[in-house]
Design a protein around this motif. Structure first.
Motif, mmCIF file in Angstrom:
data_model
loop_
_atom_site.group_PDB
_atom_site.id
_atom_site.type_symbol
_atom_site.label_atom_id
_atom_site.label_comp_id
_atom_site.label_asym_id
_atom_site.label_seq_id
_atom_site.Cartn_x
_atom_site.Cartn_y
_atom_site.Cartn_z
ATOM 1 N N LYS A 56 0.820 -1.211 0.000
ATOM 2 C CA LYS A 56 0.000 0.000 0.000
ATOM 3 C C LYS A 56 0.857 1.265 0.000
ATOM 4 N N HIS A 57 2.110 1.139 0.394
ATOM 5 C CA HIS A 57 3.013 2.292 0.456
ATOM 6 C C HIS A 57 4.286 2.024 -0.353
ATOM 7 N N CYS A 58 4.156 1.217 -1.386
ATOM 8 C CA CYS A 58 5.353 0.803 -2.121
ATOM 9 C C CYS A 58 5.975 1.927 -2.932
ATOM 10 N N ASN A 59 5.251 3.026 -3.116
ATOM 11 C CA ASN A 59 5.815 4.147 -3.866
ATOM 12 C C ASN A 59 6.343 5.254 -2.962
ATOM 13 N N ASP A 60 6.304 5.013 -1.649
ATOM 14 C CA ASP A 60 6.877 5.985 -0.722
ATOM 15 C C ASP A 60 8.403 6.022 -0.892
ATOM 16 N N VAL A 61 9.016 7.077 -0.405
ATOM 17 C CA VAL A 61 10.459 7.264 -0.572
ATOM 18 C C VAL A 61 11.157 7.068 0.765
ATOM 19 N N ALA A 62 12.054 6.112 0.824
ATOM 20 C CA ALA A 62 12.798 5.842 2.056
ATOM 21 C C ALA A 62 13.924 6.853 2.237
ATOM 22 N N LYS A 63 14.151 7.233 3.497
ATOM 23 C CA LYS A 63 15.233 8.148 3.833
ATOM 24 C C LYS A 63 16.533 7.417 4.139
ATOM 25 N N PRO A 91 18.776 3.284 3.927
ATOM 26 C CA PRO A 91 18.841 1.976 3.264
ATOM 27 C C PRO A 91 17.861 0.991 3.906
ATOM 28 N N VAL A 92 17.225 0.179 3.065
ATOM 29 C CA VAL A 92 16.213 -0.765 3.537
ATOM 30 C C VAL A 92 16.443 -2.133 2.909
ATOM 31 N N GLN A 93 16.194 -3.151 3.724
ATOM 32 C CA GLN A 93 16.242 -4.542 3.271
ATOM 33 C C GLN A 93 14.898 -5.178 3.641
ATOM 34 N N MET A 94 14.395 -6.082 2.782
ATOM 35 C CA MET A 94 13.131 -6.761 3.055
ATOM 36 C C MET A 94 13.271 -8.260 2.857
ATOM 37 N N SER A 98 3.095 -11.558 -6.191
ATOM 38 C CA SER A 98 2.836 -10.436 -7.098
ATOM 39 C C SER A 98 3.020 -9.103 -6.382
ATOM 40 N N ASP A 99 2.660 -9.057 -5.096
ATOM 41 C CA ASP A 99 2.893 -7.840 -4.311
ATOM 42 C C ASP A 99 4.388 -7.608 -4.113
ATOM 43 N N VAL A 100 5.105 -8.684 -3.819
ATOM 44 C CA VAL A 100 6.555 -8.560 -3.606
ATOM 45 C C VAL A 100 7.228 -8.040 -4.873
ATOM 46 N N GLU A 101 6.822 -8.557 -6.011
ATOM 47 C CA GLU A 101 7.426 -8.111 -7.266
ATOM 48 C C GLU A 101 7.046 -6.672 -7.578
ATOM 49 N N ALA A 102 5.844 -6.257 -7.192
ATOM 50 C CA ALA A 102 5.451 -4.864 -7.387
ATOM 51 C C ALA A 102 6.284 -3.944 -6.501
ATOM 52 N N ILE A 103 6.562 -4.391 -5.282
ATOM 53 C CA ILE A 103 7.432 -3.616 -4.388
ATOM 54 C C ILE A 103 8.834 -3.524 -4.983
ATOM 55 N N ARG A 104 9.311 -4.649 -5.488
ATOM 56 C CA ARG A 104 10.643 -4.652 -6.098
ATOM 57 C C ARG A 104 10.726 -3.680 -7.278
ATOM 58 N N ALA A 105 9.685 -3.668 -8.093
ATOM 59 C CA ALA A 105 9.675 -2.772 -9.258
ATOM 60 C C ALA A 105 9.632 -1.310 -8.835
ATOM 61 N N ALA A 106 8.898 -1.023 -7.762
ATOM 62 C CA ALA A 106 8.768 0.357 -7.298
ATOM 63 C C ALA A 106 9.988 0.825 -6.513
ATOM 64 N N GLN A 107 10.756 -0.142 -5.952
ATOM 65 C CA GLN A 107 11.872 0.199 -5.072
ATOM 66 C C GLN A 107 13.148 -0.518 -5.513
ATOM 67 N N PRO A 108 13.722 -0.122 -6.630
ATOM 68 C CA PRO A 108 14.906 -0.832 -7.145
ATOM 69 C C PRO A 108 16.125 -0.737 -6.234
ATOM 70 N N ASN A 109 16.146 0.230 -5.320
ATOM 71 C CA ASN A 109 17.297 0.371 -4.427
ATOM 72 C C ASN A 109 17.137 -0.387 -3.112
ATOM 73 N N VAL A 110 15.998 -1.026 -2.916
ATOM 74 C CA VAL A 110 15.756 -1.811 -1.707
ATOM 75 C C VAL A 110 16.204 -3.246 -1.940
ATOM 76 N N GLN A 111 16.941 -3.787 -0.994
ATOM 77 C CA GLN A 111 17.338 -5.197 -1.066
ATOM 78 C C GLN A 111 16.132 -6.067 -0.703
ATOM 79 N N ILE A 112 15.666 -6.881 -1.629
ATOM 80 C CA ILE A 112 14.513 -7.738 -1.378
ATOM 81 C C ILE A 112 14.923 -9.196 -1.544
ATOM 82 N N HIS A 113 14.687 -9.981 -0.487
ATOM 83 C CA HIS A 113 15.032 -11.397 -0.498
ATOM 84 C C HIS A 113 13.764 -12.231 -0.353
#
Length: 223
Positions: A146-153, A155-158, A170-185
């Motif tokens: 719901k907040h995947c387009n917010d801007v982090a101040k 570094p974030v890992q998920m 599908s939600d995880v991939e949408a988050i990944r697409a919206a947040q390319p600088n976030v480490q997602i595992h």
């Protein structure tokens, strides 16, 4: 030990804290919807054993008729009770208590943030809303989409389970697409709350890998 903290709006609440006062780095651990129960306290203790000063705020103390330091189990009635409490607490209200917990880490030069389930979601929200932390690691945070387009101040890992029935891939991939600088595992064989020991959800290999990745990530942010 349990301590009492006061947030910026004069709300008093319980927090569980452990680890050396002289630690250079502090960690705020945010709970699931079950309060500061034995599992989440064990996470605080685990950080403390590694030399961190760690603290977990009792966010449910915000309820209308507070029972400070709420600790729930995992029965269906506990789930419903926890979900009801969660719905009554806005993210911005929880932020006041989370930041008060961070302020309690007075002797720590670096303050980090992690959380599980609801706490994982709040870790992402605080990464975007708060200026109190150097980095955040979010474990199976439902609702981040719901907040995947917010801007982090910071570094974030998920961390997400590939078999999580409450967080679709599908939600995880949408988050990944919206947040390319976030480490997602993604842990393919794990479901929700895969790090919670002594419960059916626990997946030891995935939990250990996510823990190791979190520690490595946090170490990278401490310089």
């Amino acid at each position: 030990m349990d301590i009492t903290l006061t947030s910026a709006d004069s709300h008093e609440f319980t927090a569980y804290i452990n680890g050396p006062d002289t630690a250079r780095v502090g960690v705020v651990v945010l709970p699931e919807i079950f309060g500061i129960n034995a599992y989440i306290r064990s996470v605080v203790d685990r950080y403390a054993a590694l030399g961190y000063r760690a603290i977990c705020p009792s966010l449910f103390d915000r309820r209308t008729t507070p029972e400070h330091g709420v600790q729930l189990g995992y029965r269906p009635e506990d789930v419903q009770r926890g979900l009801g409490y969660k719905k009554s607490i806005a993210d911005e209200t929880a932020q006041l208590d989370i930041e008060a917990a961070a302020d309690a880490l007075k002797g720590q030069q670096v303050r980090l943030l992690t959380g599980y389930c609801w706490g994982g979601y709040l870790s992402w929200r605080m990464a975007c809303l708060s200026s109190h932390f150097a980095a955040a690691s979010c474990w199976h945070g439902g609702g981040i989409i719901k907040h995947c387009n917010d801007v982090a101040k910071i570094p974030v890992q998920m961390h997400f389970g590939g078999q999580d029935g409450s967080i679709p891939l599908s939600d995880v991939e949408a988050i990944r697409a919206a947040q390319p600088n976030v480490q997602i595992h993604i842990y393919p064989e794990a479901g929700h709350s895969f790090g919670r020991e002594a419960t059916p959800a626990y997946r030891p290999e995935a939990a250990q890998l996510a823990w190791d990745r979190t520690l490595t990530f946090f170490q990278q942010q401490q310089s």
